[in-house]
Design a protein around this motif. Structure first.
Motif, PDB file in Angstrom:
ATOM      1  N   ALA A   7       1.577 -13.357   0.674  1.00  0.00           N
ATOM      2  CA  ALA A   7       1.400 -12.222   1.563  1.00  0.00           C
ATOM      3  C   ALA A   7       1.387 -10.920   0.979  1.00  0.00           C
ATOM      4  CB  ALA A   7       2.360 -12.292   2.551  1.00  0.00           C
ATOM      5  N   ILE A   8       0.158 -10.213   1.142  1.00  0.00           N
ATOM      6  CA  ILE A   8      -0.026  -8.845   0.406  1.00  0.00           C
ATOM      7  C   ILE A   8       0.089  -7.601   1.350  1.00  0.00           C
ATOM      8  CG2 ILE A   8      -1.456  -7.513  -1.049  1.00  0.00           C
ATOM      9  CD1 ILE A   8      -2.949 -10.016  -1.684  1.00  0.00           C
ATOM     10  N   ILE A   9       1.444  -6.790   1.366  1.00  0.00           N
ATOM     11  CA  ILE A   9       1.443  -5.997   2.195  1.00  0.00           C
ATOM     12  C   ILE A   9       1.066  -4.541   1.612  1.00  0.00           C
ATOM     13  CG2 ILE A   9       3.193  -4.642   3.595  1.00  0.00           C
ATOM     14  CD1 ILE A   9       3.011  -7.606   4.232  1.00  0.00           C
ATOM     15  N   GLY A  10       0.172  -3.849   2.206  1.00  0.00           N
ATOM     16  CA  GLY A  10      -0.611  -2.834   1.536  1.00  0.00           C
ATOM     17  C   GLY A  10      -1.873  -3.094   0.791  1.00  0.00           C
ATOM     18  N   LEU A  11      -3.026  -2.954   1.643  1.00  0.00           N
ATOM     19  CA  LEU A  11      -4.278  -3.410   1.177  1.00  0.00           C
ATOM     20  C   LEU A  11      -5.127  -2.213   0.451  1.00  0.00           C
ATOM     21  CD1 LEU A  11      -5.036  -5.519   4.130  1.00  0.00           C
ATOM     22  CD2 LEU A  11      -4.043  -6.308   1.644  1.00  0.00           C
ATOM     23  N   GLY A  12      -4.537  -1.359  -0.527  1.00  0.00           N
ATOM     24  CA  GLY A  12      -5.186  -0.432  -1.389  1.00  0.00           C
ATOM     25  C   GLY A  12      -5.720  -0.947  -2.437  1.00  0.00           C
ATOM     26  N   LEU A  13      -5.586   0.117  -3.499  1.00  0.00           N
ATOM     27  CA  LEU A  13      -6.125  -0.349  -4.931  1.00  0.00           C
ATOM     28  C   LEU A  13      -5.413  -1.623  -5.511  1.00  0.00           C
ATOM     29  CD1 LEU A  13      -7.582   0.203  -7.733  1.00  0.00           C
ATOM     30  CD2 LEU A  13      -5.510   1.776  -8.321  1.00  0.00           C
ATOM     31  N   ASP A  35      -1.906  -4.083   6.291  1.00  0.00           N
ATOM     32  CA  ASP A  35      -2.034  -2.621   6.131  1.00  0.00           C
ATOM     33  C   ASP A  35      -1.648  -2.017   7.414  1.00  0.00           C
ATOM     34  OD1 ASP A  35      -3.143  -0.904   3.530  1.00  0.00           O
ATOM     35  OD2 ASP A  35      -2.636   0.302   5.394  1.00  0.00           O
ATOM     36  N   LEU A  36      -0.637  -0.661   7.155  1.00  0.00           N
ATOM     37  CA  LEU A  36      -0.324   0.066   8.165  1.00  0.00           C
ATOM     38  C   LEU A  36      -1.290   0.907   9.059  1.00  0.00           C
ATOM     39  CD1 LEU A  36       2.255   0.952   9.592  1.00  0.00           C
ATOM     40  CD2 LEU A  36       2.288   3.076   7.935  1.00  0.00           C
ATOM     41  N   SER A  37      -2.513   1.213   8.170  1.00  0.00           N
ATOM     42  CA  SER A  37      -3.408   1.681   8.857  1.00  0.00           C
ATOM     43  C   SER A  37      -4.595   0.830   9.192  1.00  0.00           C
ATOM     44  CB  SER A  37      -4.211   2.778   7.738  1.00  0.00           C
ATOM     45  OG  SER A  37      -5.648   2.959   7.691  1.00  0.00           O
ATOM     46  N   ALA A  38      -4.817   1.044  10.515  1.00  0.00           N
ATOM     47  CA  ALA A  38      -5.933   0.012  11.147  1.00  0.00           C
ATOM     48  C   ALA A  38      -7.189   0.438  10.726  1.00  0.00           C
ATOM     49  CB  ALA A  38      -5.907   0.619  12.625  1.00  0.00           C
ATOM     50  N   GLN A  39      -7.351   1.561   9.964  1.00  0.00           N
ATOM     51  CA  GLN A  39      -8.959   1.717   9.243  1.00  0.00           C
ATOM     52  C   GLN A  39      -8.832   1.030   7.979  1.00  0.00           C
ATOM     53  OE1 GLN A  39      -9.326   5.822   8.801  1.00  0.00           O
ATOM     54  NE2 GLN A  39     -11.289   5.856   8.206  1.00  0.00           N
ATOM     55  N   HIS A  40      -7.794   0.905   7.237  1.00  0.00           N
ATOM     56  CA  HIS A  40      -7.693   0.112   6.190  1.00  0.00           C
ATOM     57  C   HIS A  40      -7.758  -1.252   6.194  1.00  0.00           C
ATOM     58  CE1 HIS A  40      -6.118   3.437   3.348  1.00  0.00           C
ATOM     59  NE2 HIS A  40      -6.918   3.880   4.117  1.00  0.00           N
ATOM     60  N   VAL A  67       5.679 -12.767  -1.310  1.00  0.00           N
ATOM     61  CA  VAL A  67       5.235 -11.613  -0.698  1.00  0.00           C
ATOM     62  C   VAL A  67       5.141 -10.559  -1.751  1.00  0.00           C
ATOM     63  CG1 VAL A  67       7.520 -11.319   0.263  1.00  0.00           C
ATOM     64  CG2 VAL A  67       5.407  -9.879   1.270  1.00  0.00           C
ATOM     65  N   ILE A  68       4.185  -9.809  -1.808  1.00  0.00           N
ATOM     66  CA  ILE A  68       4.012  -8.634  -2.779  1.00  0.00           C
ATOM     67  C   ILE A  68       3.952  -7.323  -1.904  1.00  0.00           C
ATOM     68  CG2 ILE A  68       2.917  -7.737  -4.841  1.00  0.00           C
ATOM     69  CD1 ILE A  68       1.690 -10.482  -5.265  1.00  0.00           C
ATOM     70  N   PHE A  69       4.613  -6.395  -2.319  1.00  0.00           N
ATOM     71  CA  PHE A  69       4.671  -5.217  -1.486  1.00  0.00           C
ATOM     72  C   PHE A  69       3.763  -4.307  -2.447  1.00  0.00           C
ATOM     73  CE2 PHE A  69       8.323  -7.041   0.521  1.00  0.00           C
ATOM     74  CZ  PHE A  69       8.018  -6.726   1.845  1.00  0.00           C
ATOM     75  N   CYS A  70       2.840  -3.625  -2.021  1.00  0.00           N
ATOM     76  CA  CYS A  70       1.762  -2.875  -2.708  1.00  0.00           C
ATOM     77  C   CYS A  70       1.688  -1.716  -1.776  1.00  0.00           C
ATOM     78  CB  CYS A  70       0.424  -3.576  -2.895  1.00  0.00           C
ATOM     79  SG  CYS A  70       0.358  -5.196  -3.547  1.00  0.00           S
ATOM     80  N   VAL A  71       2.710  -0.894  -1.400  1.00  0.00           N
ATOM     81  CA  VAL A  71       2.844   0.185  -0.697  1.00  0.00           C
ATOM     82  C   VAL A  71       3.273   1.390  -1.748  1.00  0.00           C
ATOM     83  CG1 VAL A  71       2.889  -0.899   1.559  1.00  0.00           C
ATOM     84  CG2 VAL A  71       4.839  -0.279   0.239  1.00  0.00           C
ATOM     85  N   PRO A  72       3.114   2.496  -1.254  1.00  0.00           N
ATOM     86  CA  PRO A  72       3.844   3.549  -2.146  1.00  0.00           C
ATOM     87  C   PRO A  72       5.009   3.597  -2.412  1.00  0.00           C
ATOM     88  CG  PRO A  72       2.262   4.678  -0.584  1.00  0.00           C
ATOM     89  CD  PRO A  72       2.388   3.096  -0.037  1.00  0.00           C
ATOM     90  N   THR A 125      -6.174   3.009 -11.384  1.00  0.00           N
ATOM     91  CA  THR A 125      -7.399   3.865 -11.536  1.00  0.00           C
ATOM     92  C   THR A 125      -6.965   4.953 -11.026  1.00  0.00           C
ATOM     93  OG1 THR A 125      -8.655   3.531  -9.591  1.00  0.00           O
ATOM     94  CG2 THR A 125      -9.103   2.236 -11.543  1.00  0.00           C
ATOM     95  N   GLU A 126      -7.804   6.319 -10.669  1.00  0.00           N
ATOM     96  CA  GLU A 126      -7.324   7.512  -9.869  1.00  0.00           C
ATOM     97  C   GLU A 126      -7.814   7.136  -8.404  1.00  0.00           C
ATOM     98  OE1 GLU A 126      -9.721   6.990 -11.897  1.00  0.00           O
ATOM     99  OE2 GLU A 126     -11.473   8.159 -11.508  1.00  0.00           O
ATOM    100  N   ASN A 127      -8.400   6.063  -8.108  1.00  0.00           N
ATOM    101  CA  ASN A 127      -8.828   5.881  -6.775  1.00  0.00           C
ATOM    102  C   ASN A 127      -7.744   5.037  -6.062  1.00  0.00           C
ATOM    103  OD1 ASN A 127     -11.324   6.933  -7.488  1.00  0.00           O
ATOM    104  ND2 ASN A 127     -11.910   4.904  -8.532  1.00  0.00           N
ATOM    105  N   SER A 128      -7.861   5.030  -4.729  1.00  0.00           N
ATOM    106  CA  SER A 128      -6.803   4.311  -4.108  1.00  0.00           C
ATOM    107  C   SER A 128      -7.624   3.973  -2.630  1.00  0.00           C
ATOM    108  CB  SER A 128      -5.915   5.230  -3.432  1.00  0.00           C
ATOM    109  OG  SER A 128      -6.145   6.557  -3.142  1.00  0.00           O
ATOM    110  N   GLY A 129      -6.870   3.123  -1.761  1.00  0.00           N
ATOM    111  CA  GLY A 129      -7.508   2.745  -0.569  1.00  0.00           C
ATOM    112  C   GLY A 129      -8.236   1.445  -0.701  1.00  0.00           C
ATOM    113  N   PRO A 130      -8.556   0.886   0.228  1.00  0.00           N
ATOM    114  CA  PRO A 130      -9.139  -0.555   0.378  1.00  0.00           C
ATOM    115  C   PRO A 130     -10.581  -0.734  -0.199  1.00  0.00           C
ATOM    116  CG  PRO A 130      -9.263   0.325   2.647  1.00  0.00           C
ATOM    117  CD  PRO A 130      -8.293   1.387   1.846  1.00  0.00           C
ATOM    118  N   ASP A 131     -11.338   0.573  -0.595  1.00  0.00           N
ATOM    119  CA  ASP A 131     -12.561   0.459  -1.352  1.00  0.00           C
ATOM    120  C   ASP A 131     -12.282   0.442  -2.864  1.00  0.00           C
ATOM    121  OD1 ASP A 131     -14.789   0.184   0.545  1.00  0.00           O
ATOM    122  OD2 ASP A 131     -13.758   2.263   1.325  1.00  0.00           O
TER     123      ASP A 131
END
Ligand code: NAD
Ligand code: PRE
Length: 304
Positions: A7-13, A35-40, A67-72, A125-131
């Motif tokens: 399980a991956i919590i937080g679907l950013g970088l 991910d907490l964000s519906a958009q993400h 389970v891996i927490f990948c949130v701030p 990297t300096e990028n973040s978010g699901p992209d």
């Protein structure tokens, strides 16, 4: 030990990269993500960052053995509380947070009945978010694992094997030592980059367009680092406060020494210092560490 349901919590970088890397390097494992964000969540589903994107955290951890927490760093505890009800008792809890003592405490406090083994892939990297995520982010990069003094050895070796499968070289150390080392190798450089880019753009006689125009050299590298995620970095500095302040004190003393050398015209001191740092850079390249990111800076990698 291999993990069948991750399980991956937080679907950013980080979370996205782990999901893609698991699909590529551990195809037997199944991934669920939240991910907490519906958009993400929607974008994560489009990019197929995980096998199944769930609408609640509890759903994502159902059946999980890892389970891996990948949130701030600042919301690790909140995110862990969100999974408490649904998390299987035997599941290993881990994370990728950039600071380790505060995050380990937050996860342990939220999930006191579970085995918690924190980790930090020193890859980003300096990028973040699901992209931003890509499967090869961890290739040839360090992943520092910071187990508590008393640890379930089977789970620890399972986590080490997991990161090795994703391409990382694993190092084990205490959370305290991690926080001190990373304060100087990662956190302070970011603080310096945030400062220098801010200072340059604040100067009244240097216009914004000049900052952009003449940033092709060394300054450009600082602007890349200074473009890193504000939420994450606010949390890093607040969660690794003591170590960062200790290293900042040392840095300030060394900077003052160079400032004095410039003022009194001590060219030998400047030359000796620069020669020493040049040797450090060359030894890093000889060790092959720089090769870990061959396409870094060329902008030809997905998500960068
Ligand atoms: N960016 C890096 O270079 C880097 C490198 C190594 C480790 N890390 C660590 O990895 C972690 C994640 O960083 P990232 O770069 O992937 O950030 P990111 O911003 O790309 O992704 C974080 C994701 O977490 C989501 N989120 C926030 N609160 C949440 C919650 N309560 N529940 C579920 N999802 C939530 C956000 O919507 C976002 O999609 C941080 O702890 C950071 O310190 C980052
Ligand atoms: O190269 C970058 O963009 C990074 O800043 C990556 C970097 C680093 O400082 O090395 C940033 C934060 C991490 O926790 C790990 C890696």
């Amino acid at each position: 030990m291999t993990f069948a349901n991750i399980a991956i919590i937080g679907l950013g970088l980080q979370g996205g990269s782990i999901g893609l890397a698991v699909r590529e390097f551990l195809p037997e494992s199944r991934t669920r993500g939240y991910d907490l964000s519906a958009q993400h969540r929607a974008r994560a589903a489009e990019r197929r960052l995980v096998d199944e994107v769930c609408t609640t955290a509890a759903e994502a951890v159902r059946d999980a053995d890892l389970v891996i927490f990948c949130v701030p760093p600042g919301v690790m505890g909140i995110a862990a509380e969100q999974v408490r009800a649904g998390l299987p008792a035997n599941a290993l809890v881990s994370d990728v947070g950039s600071s380790k003592q505060a995050v380990a405490k937050a996860l342990g406090d939220a999930l006191p009945e579970h085995v918690v083994i924190p980790a930090h892939p020193v890859a980003g990297t300096e990028n973040s978010g699901p992209d931003a995520g890509f499967a090869h982010l961890f290739r040839n990069r360090w992943c520092i694992v910071t187990p508590p003094a008393k640890v379930d050895m089977v789970k620890l070796s399972g986590l080490v094997s997991f990161w090795e499968a994703l391409g990382a070289n694993v190092e084990i150390m205490t959370a305290e030592h991690h926080d001190l080392v990373l304060a100087v190798t990662s956190h302070l450089p970011h603080l310096i980059a945030y400062t220098i880019v801010g200072t340059a753009s604040d100067l009244e006689d240097v216009t914004q367009s000049e900052v952009i125009k003449y940033s092709a050299g060394g300054f450009r590298d600082f602007t890349r680092i200074a473009a890193s995620d504000p939420t994450m970095w606010r949390d890093v500095f607040l969660s690794n406060k003591e170590a960062v302040l200790t290293m900042l004190q040392r840095f300030t003393e060394d900077l003052t020494a160079l400032q004095r050398a410039i003022r009194i015209g001590d060219g030998d001191q400047l030359f000796d210092h620069f020669a020493r740092t040049r040797a450090i850079r060359r030894s890093i390249i000889e060790e092959g560490q720089d090769d870990a990111r061959p396409d870094f800076g060329r902008g030809d990698h997905e998500g960068r």
